[in-house]
Motif scaffolding. Structure first.
Motif, PDB file in Angstrom:
ATOM      1  N   ARG A 256       0.838  -1.218   0.000  1.00  0.00           N
ATOM      2  CA  ARG A 256       0.000   0.000   0.000  1.00  0.00           C
ATOM      3  C   ARG A 256       0.863   1.254   0.000  1.00  0.00           C
ATOM      4  N   GLN A 257       1.962   1.224   0.752  1.00  0.00           N
ATOM      5  CA  GLN A 257       2.879   2.365   0.815  1.00  0.00           C
ATOM      6  C   GLN A 257       3.901   2.341  -0.329  1.00  0.00           C
ATOM      7  N   ARG A 258       3.841   1.297  -1.153  1.00  0.00           N
ATOM      8  CA  ARG A 258       4.730   1.130  -2.312  1.00  0.00           C
ATOM      9  C   ARG A 258       6.199   0.982  -1.918  1.00  0.00           C
ATOM     10  N   TYR A 259       6.431   0.478  -0.718  1.00  0.00           N
ATOM     11  CA  TYR A 259       7.795   0.079  -0.374  1.00  0.00           C
ATOM     12  C   TYR A 259       8.186  -1.149  -1.204  1.00  0.00           C
ATOM     13  N   LEU A 260       7.189  -1.983  -1.496  1.00  0.00           N
ATOM     14  CA  LEU A 260       7.357  -3.108  -2.415  1.00  0.00           C
ATOM     15  C   LEU A 260       6.458  -2.867  -3.612  1.00  0.00           C
ATOM     16  N   ARG A 261       7.006  -3.103  -4.814  1.00  0.00           N
ATOM     17  CA  ARG A 261       6.280  -2.821  -6.050  1.00  0.00           C
ATOM     18  C   ARG A 261       6.452  -3.999  -7.016  1.00  0.00           C
ATOM     19  N   PRO A 262       5.602  -4.074  -8.034  1.00  0.00           N
ATOM     20  CA  PRO A 262       5.727  -5.183  -8.988  1.00  0.00           C
ATOM     21  C   PRO A 262       7.104  -5.286  -9.630  1.00  0.00           C
ATOM     22  N   ASP A 263       7.772  -4.132  -9.871  1.00  0.00           N
ATOM     23  CA  ASP A 263       9.077  -4.185 -10.533  1.00  0.00           C
ATOM     24  C   ASP A 263      10.184  -4.725  -9.636  1.00  0.00           C
ATOM     25  N   HIS A 264       9.868  -4.962  -8.345  1.00  0.00           N
ATOM     26  CA  HIS A 264      10.836  -5.580  -7.428  1.00  0.00           C
ATOM     27  C   HIS A 264      10.881  -7.099  -7.585  1.00  0.00           C
ATOM     28  N   PHE A 265      10.024  -7.651  -8.437  1.00  0.00           N
ATOM     29  CA  PHE A 265       9.868  -9.094  -8.542  1.00  0.00           C
ATOM     30  C   PHE A 265      10.105  -9.553  -9.978  1.00  0.00           C
ATOM     31  N   GLY A 266      10.544 -10.794 -10.101  1.00  0.00           N
ATOM     32  CA  GLY A 266      10.733 -11.402 -11.409  1.00  0.00           C
ATOM     33  C   GLY A 266      10.136 -12.796 -11.426  1.00  0.00           C
ATOM     34  N   ARG A 267      10.476 -13.570 -12.474  1.00  0.00           N
ATOM     35  CA  ARG A 267       9.951 -14.932 -12.589  1.00  0.00           C
ATOM     36  C   ARG A 267      11.056 -15.877 -13.019  1.00  0.00           C
ATOM     37  N   ASP A 268      10.935 -17.124 -12.552  1.00  0.00           N
ATOM     38  CA  ASP A 268      11.876 -18.135 -13.012  1.00  0.00           C
ATOM     39  C   ASP A 268      11.282 -18.868 -14.212  1.00  0.00           C
ATOM     40  N   GLY A 269      11.989 -19.883 -14.686  1.00  0.00           N
ATOM     41  CA  GLY A 269      11.542 -20.598 -15.878  1.00  0.00           C
ATOM     42  C   GLY A 269      10.236 -21.329 -15.702  1.00  0.00           C
ATOM     43  N   ALA A 270       9.884 -21.657 -14.455  1.00  0.00           N
ATOM     44  CA  ALA A 270       8.641 -22.377 -14.195  1.00  0.00           C
ATOM     45  C   ALA A 270       7.467 -21.436 -13.926  1.00  0.00           C
TER      46      ALA A 270
END
Length: 325
Positions: A256-270
């Motif tokens: 909610r405070q945007r300390y964590l955002r979608p661009d902080h995450f990625g995906r592996d091959g699975a």
């Protein structure tokens, strides 16, 4: 007392004369008093000797190793065990007594559902646009709390806990932005940033609960709400249940405070969602006060339960908040 997180590869950990030393390429990076540390969490490849492991355990400092790209594989090195085997014997006898097991289940489920209710009630103030679904979920949780208070049958209480979780997560999921693609609780692997963050928070809470059981003399594997099953520390799972909504509230606040955002995450091959290094660095620093509070509470409840088991009387520790919904 705190938790030391190590998330940089090729760090060497030594423990000498009550002090933790962190080195890389032979250079001393940091020294920490062991008296201030209750647990060391290893997320990256770390070098430490068997002598260091033994010395940490001897001083009651647990080591948690998170393996795999999602940190889904967990290993524990615990401190010195409690010396009173009578606690574990009493625990097993109470596990086999439906009346006493049912009372403990009622306390746990009631505490968890009340905290879920409190989180959603608080959320109404921040999301008036969701007033109707959040209010409906709170009404469902209130009804379940009333049913829990009148029930002492473990199987029925497990069903009530499941019904509460379903209603709660339907509402909780609506608190997050659509860009996070969070539709409810999923794990192994987590498909979105919210589930990835919840999983890491729950994993750290679980490790703290295992250590709380161990120090108090409880068998982490024999629970009341969670039936014993292969590979699960059921009593540790019991202890952490009332504190899951505390983690949930913290996770919501981070997004909610945007300390964590979608661009902080990625995906592996699975297709599993992975928390990036910058996000993990923020997570460990920001989550420490929450974990410290929950760890202390679980340690207190574990000691209270151990004393109640030894007394062989139905005086169970109340993990529930004092305020009622």
């Amino acid at each position: 007392m705190g938790v030391l997180y190590l998330d940089q590869a090729d760090t060497e950990l030594r423990y000498r004369q009550g002090a933790i030393e962190l080195r890389r390429d032979g250079t001393l990076l940091r020294t920490l008093p062991g008296a201030l540390i209750t647990r060391v969490v290893l997320r990256a490849d770390t070098r430490l000797s068997s002598h260091t492991l033994a010395a940490l355990a001897d001083d009651g400092i647990g080591v948690v190793v998170l393996g795999g790209r999602n940190g889904q594989r967990v290993a524990h090195v615990l401190g010195k065990p409690h010396n009173d085997a009578r606690i574990r014997i009493a625990q097993l006898l109470n596990h086999q007594d439906p009346a006493r097991a049912g009372h403990w289940c009622s306390v746990l489920v009631g505490a968890k559902v009340r905290r879920q209710w409190r989180l959603l009630s608080h959320a109404i103030q921040h999301r008036p646009d969701l007033h109707l679904p959040l209010t409906q979920a709170c009404q469902t949780l209130q009804s379940i709390v009333n049913s829990v208070q009148a029930c002492r049958e473990p199987g029925t209480l497990r069903g009530l806990e499941g019904a509460a979780a379903a209603a709660y997560f339907r509402a909780y999921a609506q608190l997050f932005a659509a860009s996070l693609h969070f539709g409810g609780r999923q794990r192994r692997p987590p498909p979105d940033p919210v589930n990835a963050t919840l999983s890491l928070g729950y994993t750290l809470l679980y490790s703290a609960a295992v250590q709380a059981c161990w120090v108090a003399g409880l068998d982490p594997m024999v629970g009341f709400l969670h039936q014993p099953t292969h590979g699960r520390a059921s009593m540790a799972s019991d202890l952490m249940e009332p504190w899951r909504p505390t983690v949930d509230a913290w996770v919501w606040d981070q997004f909610r405070q945007r300390y964590l955002r979608p661009d902080h995450f990625g995906r592996d091959g699975a297709g599993a969602c992975l928390m990036g290094k910058a996000a993990r660095a923020h997570f460990y620093a920001a989550f420490t006060p929450v974990q410290k509070m929950c760890s202390r509470a679980m340690q207190r409840h574990a000691r209270q339960l151990a004393r109640a088991l030894l007394r062989d009387a139905p005086q169970w520790p109340d993990a529930a908040p004092t305020d009622e919904p």
